[in-house]
Design a protein around this motif. Structure first.
Motif, short mmCIF file in Angstrom:
data_model
loop_
_atom_site.label_atom_id
_atom_site.label_comp_id
_atom_site.label_asym_id
_atom_site.label_seq_id
_atom_site.Cartn_x
_atom_site.Cartn_y
_atom_site.Cartn_z
N VAL A 19 0.86 -1.17 0.00
CA VAL A 19 0.00 0.00 0.00
C VAL A 19 0.90 1.23 0.00
O VAL A 19 1.75 1.38 0.86
CB VAL A 19 -0.94 0.02 1.21
CG1 VAL A 19 -1.80 1.27 1.20
CG2 VAL A 19 -1.81 -1.24 1.21
N ASP A 20 0.70 2.10 -0.97
CA ASP A 20 1.53 3.28 -1.07
C ASP A 20 0.73 4.40 -1.73
O ASP A 20 -0.27 4.15 -2.39
CB ASP A 20 2.78 2.98 -1.90
CG ASP A 20 3.85 4.05 -1.72
OD1 ASP A 20 3.68 4.88 -0.82
OD2 ASP A 20 4.83 4.03 -2.49
N GLY A 21 1.14 5.62 -1.54
CA GLY A 21 0.49 6.74 -2.21
C GLY A 21 -0.65 7.33 -1.41
O GLY A 21 -0.99 6.87 -0.31
N GLN A 22 -1.27 8.34 -1.97
CA GLN A 22 -2.34 9.07 -1.30
C GLN A 22 -3.69 8.65 -1.87
O GLN A 22 -3.84 8.48 -3.07
CB GLN A 22 -2.14 10.58 -1.50
CG GLN A 22 -3.16 11.42 -0.76
CD GLN A 22 -2.85 12.91 -0.90
OE1 GLN A 22 -1.82 13.29 -1.43
NE2 GLN A 22 -3.76 13.73 -0.41
N SER A 23 -4.69 8.50 -1.03
CA SER A 23 -6.01 8.11 -1.47
C SER A 23 -6.69 9.23 -2.23
O SER A 23 -6.56 10.42 -1.87
CB SER A 23 -6.90 7.72 -0.27
OG SER A 23 -6.34 6.63 0.41
N ALA A 24 -7.41 8.88 -3.29
CA ALA A 24 -8.21 9.85 -4.04
C ALA A 24 -9.61 9.90 -3.43
O ALA A 24 -10.22 8.87 -3.15
CB ALA A 24 -8.30 9.44 -5.51
N VAL A 25 -10.11 11.12 -3.22
CA VAL A 25 -11.41 11.25 -2.56
C VAL A 25 -12.50 11.72 -3.51
O VAL A 25 -13.66 11.81 -3.13
CB VAL A 25 -11.31 12.24 -1.38
CG1 VAL A 25 -10.39 11.71 -0.31
CG2 VAL A 25 -10.84 13.61 -1.88
#
Length: 524
Positions: free
Chosen positions: A512-518
């Protein structure tokens, strides 16, 4: 880009569709539609399209040159890559837009059909509506394209996807100038294929308007191409290596040629051919309903339907109804297609009229009773029209030429049998298998008929049992060549191929890596 509309813009629709271009001739010429543009053909040979009611030359159709056929195939091949990658939602949206455009232009389409094919106006609208139903059904393409998935082992999935074939071809008959292209065009396009369409050289106008409507709603250039001609064009469509599948509707000789040539060149092919549709009438049937149903199904569209009811099989005392049937047929009005109250118009050509008339005479010569002779019909306003009025032959037998061949005219052959068993034997012995109907109020007899009859489409108190597009057109025996039928789920299967994928994604490799898209994802 202009917007087509209803009555007041109908002439604009036809002119833009290429029906009224001039090349130094007093008669209009029909254009080609290649790479999203209407193109004046450089052909040296042309085919005159005659109004069947007047013999007026409506337009001249080119025999597309070899170079023009090459350009059309090249355009379709070039367009395929991007079109096949276009999202299913985008293709669905175009079907919805095309649906709206056709509805807005039914008057232009119907007028073209009346002028070139000879149908009465109400039947021309029916032609369009039955084709439009295929467009309607293809707006539900996501459901048709769903695949399957199964986890076959730990972290391993196998799943299927449907993919388009590539460039496909459609070859259409004269009798349904709008419906037949719409059996092919929406199914081929929405599944991601590009199309070379050849309308009948006898009445191309409706197909040209449909091509214009495709352009107007945003179908990309090259996805639809329209070419014209006869033998050379057909041979190109059935042999060119870029074309992966061929759809054909038409007569026996042409259909067998198309099927054999296409399959010899490694293509898929679906071909609807001739027919000899029977209605079996049992003595317990609702008399008025049955006679009205047979009259309409036998003589409507001047009998020029592959599902026309051409044989009525009267079981036992039901044969006593024939005089009433004759009176109903006698009351039908033969006229030009645009005249109010017309029930049937002219046949497509003098040749078709002559052939049907000869088959009537052959029946009389063989001993059939001619109860109503439509060969002498006269329409005062149209003295040169190809008119054959409703014709009823009685005591026809299976060895008569009029029974063995498809008349394709407003001619009904009446046959007498003693039992339902004899009726079934007669229908099943016929080489064709498009459709058969039974008229009865007995559920047991209806069930036996639908179980034992060998025909692809069966009607119980329904004279022309053509299925709606959520099903498929399922003619059999000598009426169909191929493995997969037209429109519906079968049509989607014809224009697609399955790909099976097996993938392994191990749990231990998950990171799991990176920023979540909202934000809400957007489909393109």
């Amino acid at each position: 880009m202009y917007r087509l509309g209803c009555n007041k813009l109908a002439p604009v629709a036809r002119r833009q569709a290429g029906l009224f271009s001039r090349m130094g001739h007093t008669t209009a010429t029909t254009k080609l539609f290649i790479d999203g543009q209407f193109v004046e053909s450089q052909a040296t040979e042309w085919i005159d399209v005659h109004n069947p009611a007047t013999q007026e030359v409506v337009t001249r159709v080119p025999k597309t040159t070899a170079g023009e056929l090459e350009e059309a195939a090249k355009s379709a091949q070039s367009a395929f890559g991007e079109w096949s990658r276009t999202s299913i939602m985008r293709r669905q949206k175009l079907m919805l837009d095309l649906q709206h455009a056709i509805r807005a232009n039914t008057d232009a389409l119907a007028e073209s059909i009346v002028r070139e094919q000879g149908k009465v106006l109400s039947d021309a609208h029916g032609d369009i509506m039955r084709g439009l139903q295929v467009v309607d059904s293809m707006a539900g393409i996501p459901e048709y394209m769903l695949g399957t998935r199964l986890e076959v082992a730990a972290d391993m999935d196998t799943y299927t996807v449907r993919e388009p074939l590539g460039v496909v071809a459609g070859i259409c008959p004269f009798n349904f100038p709008a419906m037949m292209p719409l059996w092919m065009l929406p199914v081929a396009l929405v599944t991601g294929n590009t199309l070379l369409l050849k309308p009948s050289e006898r009445d191309p106008g409706a197909a040209m308007i449909l091509a214009q409507l495709c352009a107007d709603v945003g179908v990309p250039r090259g996805v639809v191409n329209v070419v014209h001609g006869v033998h050379e064009t057909v041979d190109f469509l059935t042999s060119d290596a870029r074309i992966k599948a061929v759809s054909f509707v038409g007569g026996n000789a042409a259909g067998k040629h198309v099927y054999e040539r296409a399959t010899q060149h490694g293509k898929r092919c679906q071909a609807n051919l001739g027919a000899k549709n029977h209605a079996v009438v049992l003595p317990d049937a609702n008399r008025e309903f049955t006679l009205n149903s047979i009259s309409g199904a036998a003589f409507g569209a001047a009998g020029q339907r592959c599902m026309a009811l051409s044989v009525a099989v009267f079981v036992g005392s039901a044969g006593e109804w024939i005089p009433d049937l004759v009176e109903r047929a006698r009351g039908l009005r033969v006229d030009g297609g645009m005249e109010k109250g017309a029930d049937l118009g002219p046949m497509i050509s003098p040749g078709a009229l002559h052939r049907a008339s000869e088959l009537v005479q052959s029946a009389v010569d063989a001993g059939a009773s001619l109860l109503l002779d439509g060969r002498g019909v006269r329409v005062e306003k149209y003295p040169r029209g190809n008119f054959l009025g409703p014709t009823v032959l009685d005591h026809v037998t299976a060895d008569m030429k009029c029974y063995q061949e498809e008349v394709f005219g407003p001619v009904l052959s009446c046959v007498h049998v003693g039992t339902l068993e004899e009726a079934l034997a007669l229908v099943n012995a016929n080489p064709y298998g498009n459709g058969a109907s039974v008229f009865t109020q007995s559920g047991a007899c209806a069930r036996r008929f639908q179980t034992e009859v060998n025909a692809g489409q069966v009607g119980v108190n329904v004279p022309i049992p053509v299925p709606l597009p959520m099903f498929s057109f399922t003619g059999n025996k000598g009426s169909f060549l191929g493995d997969t039928n037209f429109y519906g789920r079968s049509g989607v299967n014809f224009y697609t191929q399955l790909k099976t994928i097996t993938s392994l994604w191990r749990k231990e490799d998950a990171k799991v890596d990176g920023q979540s898209a909202v934000h809400m994802p957007t489909l393109h």
